[in-house]
Design a protein around this motif. Structure first.
Motif, short mmCIF file in Angstrom:
data_model
loop_
_atom_site.label_atom_id
_atom_site.label_comp_id
_atom_site.label_asym_id
_atom_site.label_seq_id
_atom_site.Cartn_x
_atom_site.Cartn_y
_atom_site.Cartn_z
N LEU A 36 0.88 -1.29 -0.31
CA LEU A 36 -0.13 -0.29 0.21
C LEU A 36 1.19 1.12 0.02
O LEU A 36 1.67 2.23 0.91
CB LEU A 36 -0.87 -0.08 1.23
N THR A 37 1.52 2.10 -1.05
CA THR A 37 2.16 2.56 -1.73
C THR A 37 1.05 3.92 -1.16
O THR A 37 2.01 5.35 -1.17
CB THR A 37 3.18 2.53 -2.63
N HIS A 38 0.07 4.02 -1.64
CA HIS A 38 -0.45 5.25 -2.22
C HIS A 38 -1.31 5.65 -0.67
O HIS A 38 -2.53 4.81 0.18
CB HIS A 38 -1.52 4.52 -2.78
N PRO A 39 -0.81 6.59 -0.20
CA PRO A 39 -1.61 7.24 1.28
C PRO A 39 -3.61 7.30 1.39
O PRO A 39 -3.44 6.48 2.51
CB PRO A 39 -1.07 8.98 1.09
N ALA A 40 -3.78 7.26 0.69
CA ALA A 40 -5.24 7.15 1.06
C ALA A 40 -5.81 5.90 0.75
O ALA A 40 -6.47 5.00 1.48
CB ALA A 40 -6.36 7.70 -0.74
N ASP A 41 -4.73 5.02 0.38
CA ASP A 41 -5.09 3.20 0.65
C ASP A 41 -4.83 2.85 1.31
O ASP A 41 -5.27 2.00 2.42
CB ASP A 41 -4.78 2.04 -0.90
N LEU A 42 -4.04 3.49 2.09
CA LEU A 42 -3.17 3.02 3.28
C LEU A 42 -4.54 3.08 4.57
O LEU A 42 -4.70 2.33 5.51
CB LEU A 42 -1.95 3.41 3.54
N ALA A 43 -4.30 4.77 4.36
CA ALA A 43 -5.30 5.40 5.69
C ALA A 43 -6.57 4.25 5.58
O ALA A 43 -7.78 4.35 6.55
CB ALA A 43 -5.33 6.87 5.31
N ILE A 132 10.43 -14.02 -4.77
CA ILE A 132 9.39 -13.11 -4.38
C ILE A 132 8.92 -12.30 -5.93
O ILE A 132 10.05 -11.89 -5.80
CB ILE A 132 10.00 -12.17 -2.84
N GLU A 133 7.76 -12.92 -5.97
CA GLU A 133 7.23 -12.34 -7.26
C GLU A 133 7.04 -10.73 -7.72
O GLU A 133 5.96 -11.13 -6.40
CB GLU A 133 6.72 -12.85 -7.84
N LEU A 134 6.97 -9.42 -7.41
CA LEU A 134 6.57 -8.69 -8.20
C LEU A 134 5.60 -8.51 -9.25
O LEU A 134 6.29 -8.82 -10.32
CB LEU A 134 7.30 -6.87 -7.83
N VAL A 135 4.36 -8.22 -8.69
CA VAL A 135 3.27 -7.97 -10.00
C VAL A 135 2.62 -7.05 -9.54
O VAL A 135 2.14 -6.65 -8.65
CB VAL A 135 1.59 -9.56 -9.83
N GLY A 136 2.40 -5.88 -10.75
CA GLY A 136 2.04 -5.10 -10.63
C GLY A 136 0.40 -5.38 -11.48
O GLY A 136 0.04 -5.81 -11.62
N VAL A 137 -0.55 -4.45 -10.43
CA VAL A 137 -2.17 -3.88 -10.22
C VAL A 137 -2.38 -3.13 -10.23
O VAL A 137 -2.24 -1.88 -9.89
CB VAL A 137 -2.28 -4.99 -9.02
N ASP A 138 -3.73 -3.05 -11.78
CA ASP A 138 -4.21 -1.65 -12.18
C ASP A 138 -5.93 -1.51 -11.31
O ASP A 138 -7.33 -2.38 -11.13
CB ASP A 138 -4.39 -1.95 -13.62
N ASP A 139 -4.94 -0.26 -10.67
CA ASP A 139 -6.74 0.02 -10.56
C ASP A 139 -7.63 -0.80 -9.07
O ASP A 139 -7.95 -1.02 -8.79
CB ASP A 139 -8.18 0.31 -11.09
N LEU A 140 -6.65 -1.74 -8.35
CA LEU A 140 -7.32 -2.88 -7.31
C LEU A 140 -7.89 -2.49 -5.70
O LEU A 140 -9.30 -2.17 -6.08
CB LEU A 140 -6.05 -3.76 -6.75
N MET A 141 -7.22 -0.88 -5.50
CA MET A 141 -7.84 -0.39 -4.52
C MET A 141 -8.69 0.74 -4.99
O MET A 141 -9.42 1.03 -4.17
CB MET A 141 -6.54 0.30 -3.54
N VAL A 142 -8.81 1.55 -5.77
CA VAL A 142 -9.55 2.56 -6.73
C VAL A 142 -10.88 2.05 -6.85
O VAL A 142 -11.60 2.31 -5.88
CB VAL A 142 -8.83 3.31 -7.88
N ASN A 143 -10.89 0.80 -7.67
CA ASN A 143 -12.42 0.03 -7.42
C ASN A 143 -12.91 -0.11 -6.34
O ASN A 143 -14.28 -0.02 -6.56
CB ASN A 143 -11.99 -1.00 -8.91
N ILE A 144 -11.85 -0.80 -5.97
CA ILE A 144 -13.19 -1.40 -4.42
C ILE A 144 -13.92 0.20 -3.52
O ILE A 144 -14.02 0.07 -3.28
CB ILE A 144 -12.13 -2.08 -3.04
N ARG A 145 -12.47 1.03 -3.69
CA ARG A 145 -12.76 2.31 -2.76
C ARG A 145 -14.28 3.18 -3.49
O ARG A 145 -14.84 3.80 -2.69
CB ARG A 145 -11.75 3.25 -2.39
#
Length: 244
Positions: A36-43, A132-145
């Motif tokens: 969670l690198t986006h402050p809004a997602d973390l909050a 450890i594999e790093l995977v980019g996801v698009d708008d997962l948190m945005v769509n939930i929020r």
């Protein structure tokens, strides 16, 4: 170093409900953990409002990677959350956190995580020979929020109330001779008096011909009689915006 949680070890019910929704979304994608690198997602998932921090959210745990500036704040806002104190590079601390969670496939929000952050983390994982594999996801948190719960709706209503009361309060000052900047400053002051932490965006106060410009910046221009006056503003209240 991981700081122990305080005696209040349970997150509030609305946070637990949000966390469950995100865990279901991660499971559907086969992802063990999410950065969670986006402050809004973390909050959204923790109520933590600090900066320069990253949440590590997994299927059964939640860590906050932060530094000494936010230790006390984390204990106040989210005492149940495990804090991992940053020691040196953020990438090194994140790798330690991910290793402790035994994560193998970790997601990050592509639209909010900086390229340098991902590359630094990948380099550190390679140096430590960790699979450890790093995977980019698009708008997962945005769509939930996008779907607001009752707590969020209540806060947004307050953000609207704060903004409306501020405008009604300064209404007598909307008269010839007052400048656009003066009115913008009064609006921001009155919103903060009512609990706003900031404006949703820089207030747009535009008089005369400037009122046709949707993203106008207020200047030292006098409001004149019998002309248009555009007021576009909002309050940032407990992390949520109103727009009037």
């Amino acid at each position: 170093m991981t700081a122990p949680a305080s005696q209040n070890s349970s997150a509030k019910p609305y946070l637990l409900a949000r966390q469950q929704t995100v865990r279901q979304a991660l499971a559907a994608r086969g992802i063990d953990a999410l950065l969670l690198t986006h402050p809004a997602d973390l909050a959204y998932l923790s109520d933590f409002s600090g900066h320069d921090s990253i949440g590590v959210f997994s299927s059964d745990d939640f860590l906050l990677v932060t530094d000494f500036r936010y230790t006390e704040q984390a204990q106040i806002e989210c005492p149940w959350l495990k804090t991992v104190m940053r020691d040196g590079k953020m990438a090194d601390t994140l790798v330690t956190a991910l290793t402790s969670l035994k994560s193998t496939k970790v997601g990050f929000e592509s639209n909010f995580t900086m390229y340098g952050q991902v590359e630094s983390l990948r380099k550190t994982l390679a140096e430590k020979k960790l699979a450890i594999e790093l995977v980019g996801v698009d708008d997962l948190m945005v769509n939930i929020r996008k779907i607001k719960d009752d707590v969020e709706i209540g806060i947004i209503r307050e953000a609207i109330r704060v903004a409306e009361e501020a405008l009604l309060t300064i209404k007598p000052e909307l008269k010839p001779g007052r400048t656009e900047n003066y009115v913008a400053g009064l609006l921001q002051f009155e919103m903060r008096k009512r609990g706003a932490s900031d404006s949703s965006f820089d207030p747009i106060i535009a008089t005369g011909p400037a009122s046709s410009l949707p993203h106008y910046r207020p200047g030292d221009i006098d409001i004149k009689r019998d002309t248009f006056l555009l007021i576009d503003y909002g309050a940032l209240y407990r992390g949520y915006c109103s727009d009037i």
